[in-house]
Motif scaffolding. Structure first.
Motif, PDB file in Angstrom:
ATOM      1  N   ILE A 115       4.446-122.717 109.365  1.00 20.84           N
ATOM      2  CA  ILE A 115       5.242-123.448 110.474  1.00 20.84           C
ATOM      3  C   ILE A 115       6.033-122.773 111.481  1.00 20.84           C
ATOM      4  O   ILE A 115       5.890-123.374 112.483  1.00 20.84           O
ATOM      5  CB  ILE A 115       6.425-123.939 109.473  1.00 20.84           C
ATOM      6  N   SER A 116       6.323-121.453 111.310  1.00 22.71           N
ATOM      7  CA  SER A 116       6.847-120.880 112.314  1.00 22.71           C
ATOM      8  C   SER A 116       6.018-120.613 113.350  1.00 22.71           C
ATOM      9  O   SER A 116       6.149-120.439 114.744  1.00 22.71           O
ATOM     10  CB  SER A 116       7.487-119.616 112.105  1.00 22.71           C
ATOM     11  N   GLY A 117       4.833-120.342 113.257  1.00 19.78           N
ATOM     12  CA  GLY A 117       3.694-120.134 113.914  1.00 19.78           C
ATOM     13  C   GLY A 117       3.324-121.217 115.003  1.00 19.78           C
ATOM     14  O   GLY A 117       3.407-121.384 116.091  1.00 19.78           O
ATOM     15  N   LEU A 118       3.465-122.406 114.423  1.00 25.06           N
ATOM     16  CA  LEU A 118       3.340-123.826 115.097  1.00 25.06           C
ATOM     17  C   LEU A 118       4.684-123.849 116.217  1.00 25.06           C
ATOM     18  O   LEU A 118       4.669-124.208 117.342  1.00 25.06           O
ATOM     19  CB  LEU A 118       3.407-124.908 114.254  1.00 25.06           C
ATOM     20  N   ALA A 119       5.969-123.571 115.555  1.00 23.98           N
ATOM     21  CA  ALA A 119       6.929-123.667 116.456  1.00 23.98           C
ATOM     22  C   ALA A 119       6.891-122.593 117.597  1.00 23.98           C
ATOM     23  O   ALA A 119       7.306-122.871 118.806  1.00 23.98           O
ATOM     24  CB  ALA A 119       8.192-123.292 115.583  1.00 23.98           C
ATOM     25  N   GLN A 120       6.175-121.566 117.160  1.00 23.58           N
ATOM     26  CA  GLN A 120       6.079-120.623 118.473  1.00 23.58           C
ATOM     27  C   GLN A 120       5.168-120.984 119.369  1.00 23.58           C
ATOM     28  O   GLN A 120       5.457-120.733 120.598  1.00 23.58           O
ATOM     29  CB  GLN A 120       5.668-119.034 117.762  1.00 23.58           C
ATOM     30  N   LEU A 121       4.235-121.668 119.036  1.00 26.40           N
ATOM     31  CA  LEU A 121       3.092-122.015 120.026  1.00 26.40           C
ATOM     32  C   LEU A 121       3.930-123.165 120.647  1.00 26.40           C
ATOM     33  O   LEU A 121       3.509-123.115 122.115  1.00 26.40           O
ATOM     34  CB  LEU A 121       2.259-122.960 119.229  1.00 26.40           C
ATOM     35  N   ILE A 122       4.621-123.998 120.094  1.00 26.45           N
ATOM     36  CA  ILE A 122       5.312-125.227 121.051  1.00 26.45           C
ATOM     37  C   ILE A 122       6.315-124.412 121.988  1.00 26.45           C
ATOM     38  O   ILE A 122       6.218-125.102 122.942  1.00 26.45           O
ATOM     39  CB  ILE A 122       6.212-125.986 120.298  1.00 26.45           C
ATOM     40  N   VAL A 123       7.161-123.607 121.573  1.00 24.18           N
ATOM     41  CA  VAL A 123       7.865-122.917 122.422  1.00 24.18           C
ATOM     42  C   VAL A 123       7.388-122.176 123.912  1.00 24.18           C
ATOM     43  O   VAL A 123       7.473-122.186 125.002  1.00 24.18           O
ATOM     44  CB  VAL A 123       8.825-121.877 121.862  1.00 24.18           C
ATOM     45  N   GLY A 124       6.108-121.426 123.337  1.00 26.49           N
ATOM     46  CA  GLY A 124       5.217-120.758 124.483  1.00 26.49           C
ATOM     47  C   GLY A 124       4.687-121.739 125.300  1.00 26.49           C
ATOM     48  O   GLY A 124       4.482-121.553 126.221  1.00 26.49           O
ATOM     49  N   LEU A 125       4.184-123.103 124.831  1.00 34.43           N
ATOM     50  CA  LEU A 125       3.655-123.824 125.757  1.00 34.43           C
ATOM     51  C   LEU A 125       4.663-124.361 126.636  1.00 34.43           C
ATOM     52  O   LEU A 125       4.385-124.689 128.046  1.00 34.43           O
ATOM     53  CB  LEU A 125       3.131-125.056 125.253  1.00 34.43           C
ATOM     54  N   ARG A 126       5.735-124.458 126.140  1.00 33.63           N
ATOM     55  CA  ARG A 126       6.894-125.139 127.012  1.00 33.63           C
ATOM     56  C   ARG A 126       7.289-124.194 128.011  1.00 33.63           C
ATOM     57  O   ARG A 126       7.960-124.341 129.031  1.00 33.63           O
ATOM     58  CB  ARG A 126       7.922-125.854 126.227  1.00 33.63           C
ATOM     59  N   ARG A 127       7.207-122.693 127.837  1.00 31.09           N
ATOM     60  CA  ARG A 127       7.363-121.580 128.841  1.00 31.09           C
ATOM     61  C   ARG A 127       6.370-121.291 129.437  1.00 31.09           C
ATOM     62  O   ARG A 127       6.313-120.006 130.038  1.00 31.09           O
ATOM     63  CB  ARG A 127       8.096-120.700 127.934  1.00 31.09           C
ATOM     64  N   ARG A 128       5.397-122.109 129.436  1.00 33.68           N
ATOM     65  CA  ARG A 128       3.981-121.488 130.117  1.00 33.68           C
ATOM     66  C   ARG A 128       3.948-121.226 131.702  1.00 33.68           C
ATOM     67  O   ARG A 128       2.959-120.933 132.219  1.00 33.68           O
ATOM     68  CB  ARG A 128       2.736-122.008 129.360  1.00 33.68           C
ATOM     69  N   GLY A 129       5.025-121.784 132.305  1.00 35.51           N
ATOM     70  CA  GLY A 129       5.143-121.742 133.887  1.00 35.51           C
ATOM     71  C   GLY A 129       4.789-120.366 134.279  1.00 35.51           C
ATOM     72  O   GLY A 129       5.011-119.263 133.554  1.00 35.51           O
TER      73      GLY A 129
END
Length: 196
Positions: A115-129
């Motif tokens: 679950i935390s891996g999925l959360a980390q993926l989401i945050v990473g995608l949103r900070r991907r600029g």
């Protein structure tokens, strides 16, 4: 309710990079230190090992709280808050599971890692600029956490469940956090050189 996550620019981007650099670097160093301590203490699931098992998710919860306070309103901030609450619950659950030995501990860590891996993926995608360095280490780490969590749950029901893998997990996560911090530091220097 807005779900927009602003992409920082100018001074805002510089401040965000600096804040994330300190957070990621500190988180990475602490994770590696935890892994070294746990590698020496987990032969028996005793009070020391259980204490370390509880501490690790609490480290993540504390990091999420720091990140939450520094993140603007939006979906990214909500995911960060969710991850902090999840890690706090994981700390409680792993403390209880420790009384049952390796198998329940691996189940709890595995579920948390997924679950935390999925959360980390989401945050990473949103900070991907480009302003925040594309977040490749964060994305890879989140993906690996998801896959490793599945593996832990499979291993837990096997013939010889072992907590050795947790030190490897923490070390890998720490290295990726440090790599992300270094990438942000490099990006900051690169952008500073352009403005000189």
């Amino acid at each position: 309710m807005s779900t927009q996550t602003a992409t920082p620019t100018g001074r805002g981007a510089s401040g965000a990079r600096s804040s994330l650099f300190r957070l990621y670097l500190g988180r990475g160093i602490v994770a590696v230190a935890w892994a070294l301590a746990f590698a020496r203490a987990h032969d028996d699931v005793d009070a020391v090992a259980i204490t370390l098992l509880v501490v690790y998710p609490l480290i993540d919860a504390g990091s999420s709280l720091i990140d939450y306070r520094a993140t603007p309103e939006g979906s990214e901030r909500r995911v960060t808050a969710f991850n902090g609450m999840l890690s706090t619950l994981a700390a409680i659950a792993v403390g209880i599971a420790g009384a049952g030995g390796e198998e329940p501990v691996l189940h709890v860590f595995g579920a948390w890692a997924v679950i935390s891996g999925l959360a980390q993926l989401i945050v990473g995608l949103r900070r991907r600029g480009p302003e925040l360095g594309k977040q490749w280490p964060t994305l890879i780490s989140g993906g690996l956490s998801f896959l490793v969590g599945i593996f832990y749950n499979i291993q837990a029901v096997g013939d010889h469940p072992s907590l050795d893998v947790l030190s490897t997990y923490a070390t890998g996560g720490g290295v990726f956090f440090i790599a992300q911090a270094l990438l942000l530091g490099w990006k900051t220097r690169q952008l500073s050189a352009r403005t000189v």
